[in-house]
Design a protein around this motif. Structure first.
Motif, PDB file in Angstrom:
ATOM      1  N   LEU A 276       9.492   1.173  -7.215  1.00 36.92           N
ATOM      2  CA  LEU A 276       9.288   1.866  -5.945  1.00 36.92           C
ATOM      3  C   LEU A 276      10.526   2.657  -5.547  1.00 36.92           C
ATOM      4  N   SER A 277      10.296   3.667  -4.731  1.00 40.43           N
ATOM      5  CA  SER A 277      11.417   4.343  -4.085  1.00 40.43           C
ATOM      6  C   SER A 277      11.807   3.502  -2.873  1.00 40.43           C
ATOM      7  N   LYS A 278      12.981   3.772  -2.351  1.00 44.34           N
ATOM      8  CA  LYS A 278      13.454   3.040  -1.177  1.00 44.34           C
ATOM      9  C   LYS A 278      12.481   3.200  -0.010  1.00 44.34           C
ATOM     10  N   SER A 279      12.028   4.431   0.216  1.00 44.50           N
ATOM     11  CA  SER A 279      11.122   4.675   1.344  1.00 44.50           C
ATOM     12  C   SER A 279       9.779   3.957   1.140  1.00 44.50           C
ATOM     13  N   SER A 280       9.255   3.941  -0.090  1.00 43.31           N
ATOM     14  CA  SER A 280       7.983   3.254  -0.352  1.00 43.31           C
ATOM     15  C   SER A 280       8.113   1.755  -0.143  1.00 43.31           C
TER      16      SER A 280
ATOM     17  N   SER B  36       6.035  -0.047   2.823  1.00 49.86           N
ATOM     18  CA  SER B  36       4.992  -0.983   2.395  1.00 49.86           C
ATOM     19  C   SER B  36       5.302  -2.442   2.686  1.00 49.86           C
ATOM     20  N   PHE B  37       6.573  -2.817   2.605  1.00 50.04           N
ATOM     21  CA  PHE B  37       6.917  -4.231   2.700  1.00 50.04           C
ATOM     22  C   PHE B  37       7.956  -4.546   3.765  1.00 50.04           C
ATOM     23  N   GLY B  38       8.427  -3.558   4.478  1.00 57.25           N
ATOM     24  CA  GLY B  38       9.461  -3.799   5.478  1.00 57.25           C
ATOM     25  C   GLY B  38      10.817  -3.900   4.810  1.00 57.25           C
ATOM     26  N   ASN B  39      11.641  -4.797   5.277  1.00 52.90           N
ATOM     27  CA  ASN B  39      12.988  -4.917   4.721  1.00 52.90           C
ATOM     28  C   ASN B  39      13.017  -5.918   3.555  1.00 52.90           C
TER      29      ASN B  39
ATOM     30  N   GLN C 168      14.211  -8.954   3.375  1.00 56.55           N
ATOM     31  CA  GLN C 168      13.792 -10.316   3.711  1.00 56.55           C
ATOM     32  C   GLN C 168      12.280 -10.412   3.848  1.00 56.55           C
ATOM     33  N   SER C 169      11.664  -9.408   4.420  1.00 57.55           N
ATOM     34  CA  SER C 169      10.210  -9.414   4.556  1.00 57.55           C
ATOM     35  C   SER C 169       9.543  -9.431   3.181  1.00 57.55           C
ATOM     36  N   LEU C 170      10.067  -8.634   2.263  1.00 55.83           N
ATOM     37  CA  LEU C 170       9.543  -8.627   0.898  1.00 55.83           C
ATOM     38  C   LEU C 170       9.754  -9.995   0.257  1.00 55.83           C
ATOM     39  N   PHE C 171      10.915 -10.589   0.477  1.00 58.82           N
ATOM     40  CA  PHE C 171      11.207 -11.915  -0.068  1.00 58.82           C
ATOM     41  C   PHE C 171      10.229 -12.952   0.469  1.00 58.82           C
ATOM     42  N   GLU C 172      10.000 -12.950   1.772  1.00 57.89           N
ATOM     43  CA  GLU C 172       9.081 -13.920   2.374  1.00 57.89           C
ATOM     44  C   GLU C 172       7.675 -13.764   1.811  1.00 57.89           C
ATOM     45  N   THR C 173       7.233 -12.521   1.630  1.00 59.83           N
ATOM     46  CA  THR C 173       5.905 -12.265   1.078  1.00 59.83           C
ATOM     47  C   THR C 173       5.834 -12.710  -0.383  1.00 59.83           C
ATOM     48  N   ALA C 174       6.890 -12.434  -1.145  1.00 57.74           N
ATOM     49  CA  ALA C 174       6.922 -12.826  -2.558  1.00 57.74           C
ATOM     50  C   ALA C 174       6.979 -14.347  -2.702  1.00 57.74           C
ATOM     51  N   PHE C 175       7.756 -15.002  -1.870  1.00 53.67           N
ATOM     52  CA  PHE C 175       7.858 -16.461  -1.919  1.00 53.67           C
ATOM     53  C   PHE C 175       6.516 -17.100  -1.543  1.00 53.67           C
ATOM     54  N   THR C 176       5.864 -16.555  -0.529  1.00 54.70           N
ATOM     55  CA  THR C 176       4.544 -17.058  -0.135  1.00 54.70           C
ATOM     56  C   THR C 176       3.560 -16.881  -1.283  1.00 54.70           C
ATOM     57  N   ARG C 177       3.637 -15.749  -1.947  1.00 56.02           N
ATOM     58  CA  ARG C 177       2.787 -15.512  -3.121  1.00 56.02           C
ATOM     59  C   ARG C 177       3.028 -16.593  -4.164  1.00 56.02           C
ATOM     60  N   TYR C 178       4.297 -16.938  -4.380  1.00 54.76           N
ATOM     61  CA  TYR C 178       4.652 -17.957  -5.364  1.00 54.76           C
ATOM     62  C   TYR C 178       3.985 -19.292  -5.027  1.00 54.76           C
TER      63      TYR C 178
END
Length: 194
Positions: A41-45, A49-52, A54-64
């Motif tokens: 992804l680009s930085k803007s995408s 799409s996922f916020g910052n 930490q937000s991406l981390f929280e979503t990825a961890f929840t996925r895990y």
């Protein structure tokens, strides 16, 4: 009205790649540039799409943990004997131990990295632990109902013990415990249930 360009990436694949990266490196050691390279992804995408981070981390961890708990429940449902499932869970640590750089359990890694310093992450750690323990509890309920093990302890107590054992084994894979030593511990644990 211009609605912008449509997304041309698979959000599930992005989350999977981010999860794998966070799992391998941890939150702090994963840079934004690492995430951009891993996800494509680009930085803007990424931000749109996922916020910052930490937000991406929280979503990825929840996925895990949601995915792992679902997989564990499916494996339990497919197992003829509940103790067979318990042994299969214990043996799964050997897969990680055979890697050049064992990752351990993402839940344990996250708990160790964050402790209780971040309330949002701490809530996810508690939720993840409950998800895994619930599957173990169901397994021990089945094992007691079928007479595979005695009912001297509640399924909830046994599930907590199993969760702690799994976390310990996964941590020990990262510290270099040998295949033979891991097998010895697994045999001792399985003898406890008999």
């Amino acid at each position: 009205m211009n609605r912008g360009r449509p997304r041309i990436f698979d959000p599930e694949l992005v989350l999977e790649n981010a999860m794998e990266l966070f799992w391998s490196r941890g939150y702090d050691a994963t840079s934004l540039q690492d995430l951009l390279e891993a996800t494509g992804l680009s930085k803007s995408s990424l931000y749109e799409s996922f916020g910052n981070k930490q937000s991406l981390f929280e979503t990825a961890f929840t996925r895990y943990f949601e995915g792992r708990a679902r997989f564990m429940r499916e494996r339990l449902d497919e197992s003829e004997y509940a103790l067979e499932f318990i042994r299969e869970c214990l043996m799964s640590v050997l897969e990680d131990a055979s890697r050049d750089s064992p990752r351990g359990c993402m839940l344990v890694n996250v708990a160790n990295e964050f402790s209780s310093s971040d309330p949002a992450i701490h809530r996810l750690v508690i939720l993840a632990s409950k998800r895994f323990r619930r599957v173990f509890e169901l397994a021990f309920e089945r094992a007691q109902e079928s007479g595979e093990i005695s009912a001297d302890k509640t399924p909830a107590e046994l599930a907590l013990l199993m969760h702690c054992i799994m976390n310990g084994l996964r941590t020990q894979t990262k510290s270099g415990l040998s295949h033979q030593e891991l097998l010895m511990v697994i045999d001792l644990v399985m003898a406890r249930w008999a």
